[in-house]
Design an enzyme around this catalytic site. Structure first.
Site, PDB file in Angstrom:
ATOM      1  N   GLU A  48       0.850  -1.204   0.000  1.00  0.00           N
ATOM      2  CA  GLU A  48       0.000   0.000   0.000  1.00  0.00           C
ATOM      3  C   GLU A  48       0.879   1.246   0.000  1.00  0.00           C
ATOM      4  O   GLU A  48       1.834   1.331   0.771  1.00  0.00           O
ATOM      5  CB  GLU A  48      -0.898  -0.013   1.239  1.00  0.00           C
ATOM      6  CG  GLU A  48      -1.798   1.214   1.304  1.00  0.00           C
ATOM      7  CD  GLU A  48      -2.844   1.083   2.396  1.00  0.00           C
ATOM      8  OE1 GLU A  48      -3.602   0.093   2.393  1.00  0.00           O
ATOM      9  OE2 GLU A  48      -2.893   1.969   3.264  1.00  0.00           O
ATOM     10  N   ALA A  78      -9.692  11.039   3.152  1.00  0.00           N
ATOM     11  CA  ALA A  78     -11.081  10.919   3.594  1.00  0.00           C
ATOM     12  C   ALA A  78     -11.892  12.155   3.242  1.00  0.00           C
ATOM     13  O   ALA A  78     -13.101  12.103   3.088  1.00  0.00           O
ATOM     14  CB  ALA A  78     -11.129  10.670   5.097  1.00  0.00           C
ATOM     15  N   HIS A 121      -8.132   3.064  -3.753  1.00  0.00           N
ATOM     16  CA  HIS A 121      -9.069   3.260  -2.643  1.00  0.00           C
ATOM     17  C   HIS A 121      -9.988   4.435  -3.009  1.00  0.00           C
ATOM     18  O   HIS A 121      -9.542   5.400  -3.631  1.00  0.00           O
ATOM     19  CB  HIS A 121      -8.338   3.644  -1.355  1.00  0.00           C
ATOM     20  CG  HIS A 121      -7.378   2.607  -0.844  1.00  0.00           C
ATOM     21  ND1 HIS A 121      -6.969   2.568   0.468  1.00  0.00           N
ATOM     22  CD2 HIS A 121      -6.746   1.581  -1.456  1.00  0.00           C
ATOM     23  CE1 HIS A 121      -6.131   1.560   0.647  1.00  0.00           C
ATOM     24  NE2 HIS A 121      -5.968   0.952  -0.518  1.00  0.00           N
ATOM     25  N   ARG A 127     -15.454   3.950   3.892  1.00  0.00           N
ATOM     26  CA  ARG A 127     -16.177   5.121   4.362  1.00  0.00           C
ATOM     27  C   ARG A 127     -15.236   6.298   4.585  1.00  0.00           C
ATOM     28  O   ARG A 127     -15.525   7.422   4.189  1.00  0.00           O
ATOM     29  CB  ARG A 127     -16.898   4.810   5.680  1.00  0.00           C
ATOM     30  CG  ARG A 127     -17.765   5.976   6.144  1.00  0.00           C
ATOM     31  CD  ARG A 127     -18.215   5.786   7.570  1.00  0.00           C
ATOM     32  NE  ARG A 127     -17.077   5.899   8.495  1.00  0.00           N
ATOM     33  CZ  ARG A 127     -17.155   5.679   9.791  1.00  0.00           C
ATOM     34  NH1 ARG A 127     -18.296   5.305  10.331  1.00  0.00           N
ATOM     35  NH2 ARG A 127     -16.096   5.815  10.568  1.00  0.00           N
TER      36      ARG A 127
HETATM   37  P1  FAD Z   1     -17.817   1.130   7.053  1.00  0.00           P
HETATM   38  O1  FAD Z   1     -17.825  -0.174   6.353  1.00  0.00           O
HETATM   39  O2  FAD Z   1     -18.852   2.122   6.670  1.00  0.00           O
HETATM   40  O3  FAD Z   1     -17.885   0.806   8.610  1.00  0.00           O
HETATM   41  C1  FAD Z   1     -17.807   1.838   9.592  1.00  0.00           C
HETATM   42  C2  FAD Z   1     -18.640   1.410  10.812  1.00  0.00           C
HETATM   43  O4  FAD Z   1     -20.018   1.295  10.438  1.00  0.00           O
HETATM   44  C3  FAD Z   1     -18.250   0.037  11.355  1.00  0.00           C
HETATM   45  O5  FAD Z   1     -18.407   0.093  12.738  1.00  0.00           O
HETATM   46  C4  FAD Z   1     -19.247  -0.919  10.709  1.00  0.00           C
HETATM   47  O6  FAD Z   1     -19.497  -2.073  11.498  1.00  0.00           O
HETATM   48  C5  FAD Z   1     -20.483  -0.056  10.566  1.00  0.00           C
HETATM   49  N1  FAD Z   1     -21.222  -0.357   9.328  1.00  0.00           N
HETATM   50  C6  FAD Z   1     -20.725  -0.782   8.131  1.00  0.00           C
HETATM   51  N2  FAD Z   1     -21.696  -0.911   7.224  1.00  0.00           N
HETATM   52  C7  FAD Z   1     -22.838  -0.565   7.839  1.00  0.00           C
HETATM   53  C8  FAD Z   1     -24.169  -0.470   7.395  1.00  0.00           C
HETATM   54  N3  FAD Z   1     -24.518  -0.767   6.161  1.00  0.00           N
HETATM   55  N4  FAD Z   1     -25.117  -0.056   8.295  1.00  0.00           N
HETATM   56  C9  FAD Z   1     -24.779   0.273   9.571  1.00  0.00           C
HETATM   57  N5  FAD Z   1     -23.496   0.201  10.031  1.00  0.00           N
HETATM   58  C10 FAD Z   1     -22.552  -0.196   9.172  1.00  0.00           C
HETATM   59  N6  FAD Z   1      -9.286   5.669   5.235  1.00  0.00           N
HETATM   60  C11 FAD Z   1      -9.097   6.672   4.340  1.00  0.00           C
HETATM   61  O7  FAD Z   1      -9.492   7.808   4.606  1.00  0.00           O
HETATM   62  N7  FAD Z   1      -8.496   6.456   3.130  1.00  0.00           N
HETATM   63  C12 FAD Z   1      -8.041   5.228   2.764  1.00  0.00           C
HETATM   64  O8  FAD Z   1      -7.505   5.060   1.665  1.00  0.00           O
HETATM   65  C13 FAD Z   1      -8.212   4.142   3.688  1.00  0.00           C
HETATM   66  N8  FAD Z   1      -7.807   2.891   3.374  1.00  0.00           N
HETATM   67  C14 FAD Z   1      -8.035   1.860   4.245  1.00  0.00           C
HETATM   68  C15 FAD Z   1      -7.660   0.556   3.881  1.00  0.00           C
HETATM   69  C16 FAD Z   1      -7.890  -0.515   4.735  1.00  0.00           C
HETATM   70  C17 FAD Z   1      -7.512  -1.909   4.315  1.00  0.00           C
HETATM   71  C18 FAD Z   1      -8.487  -0.285   6.016  1.00  0.00           C
HETATM   72  C19 FAD Z   1      -8.710  -1.427   6.964  1.00  0.00           C
HETATM   73  C20 FAD Z   1      -8.872   1.000   6.391  1.00  0.00           C
HETATM   74  C21 FAD Z   1      -8.662   2.086   5.512  1.00  0.00           C
HETATM   75  N9  FAD Z   1      -9.059   3.384   5.832  1.00  0.00           N
HETATM   76  C22 FAD Z   1      -8.861   4.417   4.935  1.00  0.00           C
HETATM   77  C23 FAD Z   1      -9.666   3.676   7.142  1.00  0.00           C
HETATM   78  C24 FAD Z   1     -11.207   3.540   7.115  1.00  0.00           C
HETATM   79  O9  FAD Z   1     -11.778   4.534   6.289  1.00  0.00           O
HETATM   80  C25 FAD Z   1     -11.710   3.682   8.557  1.00  0.00           C
HETATM   81  O10 FAD Z   1     -11.319   2.561   9.294  1.00  0.00           O
HETATM   82  C26 FAD Z   1     -13.191   3.952   8.752  1.00  0.00           C
HETATM   83  O11 FAD Z   1     -13.411   4.210  10.150  1.00  0.00           O
HETATM   84  C27 FAD Z   1     -14.131   2.820   8.378  1.00  0.00           C
HETATM   85  O12 FAD Z   1     -14.120   2.569   7.045  1.00  0.00           O
HETATM   86  P2  FAD Z   1     -15.002   1.352   6.466  1.00  0.00           P
HETATM   87  O13 FAD Z   1     -14.887   1.408   5.013  1.00  0.00           O
HETATM   88  O14 FAD Z   1     -14.668   0.098   7.153  1.00  0.00           O
HETATM   89  O15 FAD Z   1     -16.447   1.868   6.916  1.00  0.00           O
END
Ligand code: FAD
Length: 289
Positions: free
Chosen positions: A16, A52, A77, A107
């Site tokens: 990454e 983000a 991403h 997200r």
């Molecule tokens: P979501 O999937 O939306 O989850 C967030 C929270 O909401 C979780 O608690 C989940 O259980 C809950 N949830 C999920 N779906 C639903 C739903 N449909 N209804 C209700 N609740 C729900 N951040 C950046 O800004 N840029 C990046 O490039 C980046 N890359 C990343 C790469 C990886 C591999 C990882 C693990 C994280 C990365 N992040 C990045 C950080 C990430 O954006 C944060 O961890 C953020 O807090 C959650 O993102 P998510 O996509 O998991 O969100």
């Protein structure tokens, strides 16, 4: 090539990188040199993070295009952030025109100091996955220790299943320093019907100052034994680096031996870190990848 297709034939090795904060500072050229060095390690794909707040969208898309142009598969991403559907259309159209086939849908977290409307159009990664649809191979994030906003791992895994149901065809995990968290995640996810590959994400901890940041940044814990080693040698950067690299190598060997579908290395734009790890693991990779 689609990452889900690669995963059907072999284990993947991926890195990454993140785009430079300022394009004009020469950092972009430096990143291109890093990508060139990473290419020589034969990764199956290189992923590019996305701010983000959506501010670095153009830079991130350009870097994904550059990765494609040098013959490596990019994983771009994209975060929900403040983006509207037309913002997402613009990014996905550009990615398509550059030949990028893979997106990691996220997200994102509200950046410090960002006071605009956040996640107004897309609340969760699931919304983004559904909106982008089947024109791309889409992956998403998962959390071996549970996402910080979820009361239980089970709640988080129920949401992870929704990501698969919306179309995610692989997951990349948040960093962890105790492999048992990853094995528990895979086991519990399987019980809920999650069948797509879950690629473990490993970040070598090579600097003592990162320990404190890790927990607050991503909720991952550092086991006491490892923490003690780091703290004992924190004033000696060379020893600290050696400990961090060896620990990452130990984690990777254990993960591969127990059947992980690939290894994703968070290398913080350090090609030397990637090269060190791959060098120490050459025979393991030759045998098991
Ligand atoms: P979501 O999937 O939306 O989850 C967030 C929270 O909401 C979780 O608690 C989940 O259980 C809950 N949830 C999920 N779906 C639903 C739903 N449909 N209804 C209700 N609740 C729900 N951040 C950046 O800004 N840029 C990046 O490039 C980046 N890359 C990343 C790469 C990886 C591999 C990882 C693990 C994280 C990365 N992040 C990045 C950080 C990430 O954006 C944060 O961890 C953020 O807090 C959650 O993102 P998510 O996509 O998991 O969100």
């Amino acid at each position: 090539m689609r990452i889900d297709s690669i995963l059907k034939t072999k284990r993947t090795l991926s890195f990454e990188v993140f785009p430079p904060k300022k394009e004009e500072s020469g950092e972009k050229e430096e990143l291109f040199r890093t990508i060139d060095s990473l290419r020589s390690l034969n990764p199956d794909f290189i992923s590019v993070t996305y701010g983000a707040g959506g501010t670095n969208a153009r830079g991130a898309v350009g870097i994904a295009g550059h990765i494609k142009s040098v013959g490596v598969e990019p994983l771009a991403h994209i975060t929900c952030g403040p983006s509207s559907p037309s913002d997402i259309d613009r990014v996905t159209d550009e990615l398509k025109s550059l030949g990028v086939e893979n997106i990691l849908a996220l997200r994102g977290d509200r950046p410090v100091g960002f006071d605009g409307e956040y996640c107004k159009h897309f609340s969760h990664a699931t919304d983004l996955i559904s909106y982008i649809g089947s024109g791309f191979c889409i992956g998403a994030a998962c959390y071996p220790e549970g996402h910080t906003e979820c009361a239980t791992l089970r709640d988080d895994l129920i949401n992870l299943k929704k990501k698969q149901d919306c179309g995610a065809s692989f997951f990349i995990s948040q960093i962890f320093y105790d492999n048992s968290y990853y094995y528990r995640l895979v086991h519990e996810a399987g019980k809920l019907g999650i069948t797509v590959p879950i690629i473990p994400g490993i970040m070598p901890l090579v600097s003592a100052k990162n320990i404190a940041r890790i927990k607050s940044m991503c909720g991952s814990t550092v086991p006491l034994d490892f923490r003690n080693m780091i703290e004992t040698y924190s004033s000696n950067p060379a020893v600290m680096r050696e400990i961090g690299l060896n620990y990452a190598v130990y984690q990777i060997i254990d993960l591969i031996a127990k059947g992980a579908p690939g290894i994703h290395l968070y290398i913080m734009n350090r090609a030397d870190t990637a090269a060190e790890i791959c060098g120490r693991l050459r025979s393991v990779f030759n045998e098991l990848f």
